[in-house]
Design a protein around this motif. Structure first.
Motif, mmCIF file in Angstrom:
data_model
loop_
_atom_site.group_PDB
_atom_site.id
_atom_site.type_symbol
_atom_site.label_atom_id
_atom_site.label_comp_id
_atom_site.label_asym_id
_atom_site.label_seq_id
_atom_site.Cartn_x
_atom_site.Cartn_y
_atom_site.Cartn_z
ATOM 1 N N MET A 1 14.018 67.469 -87.641
ATOM 2 C CA MET A 1 15.446 67.200 -87.544
ATOM 3 C C MET A 1 16.229 68.445 -87.998
ATOM 4 O O MET A 1 15.892 69.063 -88.994
ATOM 5 C CB MET A 1 15.782 66.007 -88.445
ATOM 6 N N GLU A 3 19.086 70.945 -89.470
ATOM 7 C CA GLU A 3 19.987 70.918 -90.618
ATOM 8 C C GLU A 3 21.413 71.174 -90.150
ATOM 9 O O GLU A 3 21.645 71.897 -89.186
ATOM 10 C CB GLU A 3 19.601 72.003 -91.636
ATOM 11 N N THR A 48 19.898 67.409 -93.563
ATOM 12 C CA THR A 48 19.616 66.695 -92.316
ATOM 13 C C THR A 48 20.351 65.353 -92.257
ATOM 14 O O THR A 48 20.254 64.641 -91.261
ATOM 15 C CB THR A 48 18.097 66.447 -92.171
ATOM 16 N N GLU A 50 23.189 62.574 -91.728
ATOM 17 C CA GLU A 50 24.234 62.434 -90.710
ATOM 18 C C GLU A 50 25.610 62.488 -91.367
ATOM 19 O O GLU A 50 25.795 62.042 -92.502
ATOM 20 C CB GLU A 50 24.071 61.108 -89.955
#
Length: 72
Positions: A1, A3, A48, A50
């Motif tokens: 995922m 950054e 990472t 949201e």
């Protein structure tokens, strides 16, 4: 995922306010680095996590988030 880097304008009036935000960030998963500036009223976060999840975490401290943006 991948950054991301986020910048938030958070209303903080004292060291206690800054400490409250720092405590929440320290125990939040998905954050690799952060800085909280009382002088600039600014919170910078890299990780990472949201955007919406991070915003909710900061708002849980009871501090007013005046604005927020994704830098990367």
């Amino acid at each position: 995922m991948a950054e991301h880097k986020y910048k938030f304008d958070v209303k903080m009036t004292c060291g206690g306010c800054r400490g409250a935000v720092e405590r929440v960030l320290k125990k939040t998963e998905g954050i690799s680095e952060y800085s909280v500036s009382l002088e600039k009223q600014e919170v910078l976060v890299t990780g990472t996590i949201e955007y919406d999840d991070l915003l909710a975490k900061i708002k849980k401290t009871g501090k007013e988030v005046r604005s927020g943006e994704t830098l990367i």
